[in-house]
Design a protein around this motif. Structure first.
Motif, short mmCIF file in Angstrom:
data_model
loop_
_atom_site.label_atom_id
_atom_site.label_comp_id
_atom_site.label_asym_id
_atom_site.label_seq_id
_atom_site.Cartn_x
_atom_site.Cartn_y
_atom_site.Cartn_z
N UNK A 29 0.83 -1.20 0.00
CA UNK A 29 0.00 0.00 0.00
C UNK A 29 0.87 1.25 0.00
N UNK A 30 0.41 2.31 -0.67
CA UNK A 30 1.12 3.57 -0.69
C UNK A 30 0.84 4.33 0.60
N UNK A 31 1.89 4.86 1.22
CA UNK A 31 1.76 5.55 2.48
C UNK A 31 2.05 7.03 2.33
N UNK A 32 1.54 7.83 3.25
CA UNK A 32 1.85 9.25 3.29
C UNK A 32 3.17 9.46 4.02
N UNK A 33 3.93 10.44 3.55
CA UNK A 33 5.23 10.69 4.15
C UNK A 33 5.07 11.32 5.53
N UNK A 34 5.96 10.92 6.45
CA UNK A 34 5.94 11.46 7.80
C UNK A 34 7.37 11.70 8.25
N UNK A 35 7.54 12.58 9.23
CA UNK A 35 8.87 12.89 9.72
C UNK A 35 9.57 11.70 10.34
N UNK A 36 8.81 10.72 10.82
CA UNK A 36 9.42 9.59 11.51
C UNK A 36 10.19 8.68 10.56
N UNK A 37 10.05 8.86 9.23
CA UNK A 37 10.80 8.04 8.28
C UNK A 37 12.29 8.41 8.27
N UNK A 38 12.64 9.59 8.80
CA UNK A 38 14.03 10.00 8.75
C UNK A 38 14.38 10.93 9.89
N UNK A 39 15.59 11.47 9.80
CA UNK A 39 16.04 12.45 10.79
C UNK A 39 16.38 13.74 10.07
N UNK A 40 16.22 14.89 10.73
CA UNK A 40 16.54 16.17 10.08
C UNK A 40 17.97 16.19 9.57
N UNK A 41 18.16 16.78 8.41
CA UNK A 41 19.47 16.82 7.77
C UNK A 41 20.25 18.02 8.27
N UNK A 42 21.49 17.80 8.71
CA UNK A 42 22.34 18.87 9.18
C UNK A 42 23.03 19.53 8.00
N UNK A 43 23.38 20.81 8.16
CA UNK A 43 24.07 21.54 7.10
C UNK A 43 25.45 20.94 6.86
N UNK A 44 25.78 20.79 5.57
CA UNK A 44 27.08 20.22 5.21
C UNK A 44 28.16 21.30 5.22
N UNK A 45 29.41 20.85 5.35
CA UNK A 45 30.53 21.80 5.33
C UNK A 45 30.64 22.44 3.96
N UNK A 46 30.99 23.71 3.94
CA UNK A 46 30.99 24.47 2.69
C UNK A 46 32.38 24.60 2.08
N UNK A 47 33.41 23.99 2.72
CA UNK A 47 34.77 24.18 2.21
C UNK A 47 35.08 23.28 1.01
N UNK A 48 34.17 22.37 0.65
CA UNK A 48 34.38 21.50 -0.50
C UNK A 48 33.61 22.05 -1.69
N UNK A 49 34.30 22.25 -2.80
CA UNK A 49 33.69 22.84 -3.98
C UNK A 49 32.90 21.78 -4.75
N UNK A 50 31.84 22.25 -5.40
CA UNK A 50 31.01 21.33 -6.18
C UNK A 50 29.90 20.77 -5.32
N UNK A 51 29.23 19.77 -5.86
CA UNK A 51 28.09 19.18 -5.17
C UNK A 51 28.21 17.66 -5.15
N UNK A 52 27.82 17.02 -4.03
CA UNK A 52 27.83 15.56 -3.99
C UNK A 52 26.53 14.94 -4.51
N UNK A 53 25.57 15.79 -4.92
CA UNK A 53 24.24 15.33 -5.26
C UNK A 53 24.11 14.97 -6.74
#
Length: 229
Positions: A29-53
């Motif tokens: 069954x398809x479920x609705x998204x909830x915060x309990x599926x994950x944990x809040x994402x912390x800000x990544x360090x900005x000293x690395x150039x480019x993107x990991x995404x």
């Protein structure tokens, strides 16, 4: 007093049941998204150039967990450096902590529309192999063509300037045989033929350079399509 306490406990149980009632439902069954599926994402360090995404933009896609539950039409991003899948809920970025089996979302790459479809659970020689997400380029009745996309951090230096750290992309291609449950790294044609004997005749038909390397990803896709016929 006892009656009030009993009523309070009953209401608490009913409330908890209403919040978690989906957990014991049909796994498909398809479920609705909830915060309990994950944990809040912390800000990544900005000293690395480019993107990991894969893409900086959030794109609505679907997620299928190992327990069979499915989430649809949720904003997703995938980190190729950490192999973490992110989602967004009410303006807050989260990283999934519940085991994800596969996911998919659309994105643009230099103006070209693409569709990312990643899956894990494939075998390998390393302890963490089953947790590696592979992009599924083609899935046949027996053979699949998989691509492992990743990003590493390297140090870039130049004359007259301080070294900087940058995200550098990399890729590896694999053939997975669902019959033997084996996965084979594709470097060039000769070792691949030894690993998957059925490829021998097909590989001999291909017109490539003398080094035995494949000319393009499309050539690999065509090869695996032919192998499944």
């Amino acid at each position: 007093m006892k009656m009030h306490l009993l009523l309070f406990c009953l209401l608490a149980i009913l409330s908890a049941s209403a919040q978690t009632g989906n957990i014991g439902a049909d796994a498909n069954k398809t479920f609705s998204i909830r915060g309990e599926y994950g944990r809040p994402l912390l800000s990544a360090a900005a000293e690395i150039k480019g993107s990991p995404l894969v893409s900086e933009n959030w794109s609505k896609g679907y997620v299928k967990f190992w327990n069979g539950r499915i989430l649809k039409d949720i904003p997703l991003r995938f980190n190729l450096f950490t192999s973490e899948l992110y989602y967004q809920l009410d303006g807050v970025d989260f990283v999934f902590v519940e085991p994800v089996g596969e996911f998919s979302f659309p994105y643009e790459d230099n103006g070209t529309s693409c569709l990312a479809f990643f899956r894990n659970g494939y075998p390998g020689t390393k302890p963490a192999s089953k947790q590696i997400f592979y992009e599924v380029l083609f899935e046949g009745n027996r053979f699949q063509l998989l691509k492992r996309n990743y990003k590493i951090i390297r140090e870039s230096s130049g004359y007259g300037r301080e070294p900087i750290k940058v995200f550098e992309p990399g890729s590896e291609w694999y053939v997975y045989d669902s019959q033997s449950k084996l996965i084979h790294l594709i470097k060039n044609r000769k070792p691949l033929t030894a690993s998957v004997p059925e490829l021998g005749v097909l590989l001999n038909r291909l017109k490539g350079n003398e080094t035995g390397k494949f000319k393009s990803e499309k050539e690999l896709i065509d090869l695996v399509i032919s192998l499944n016929q």
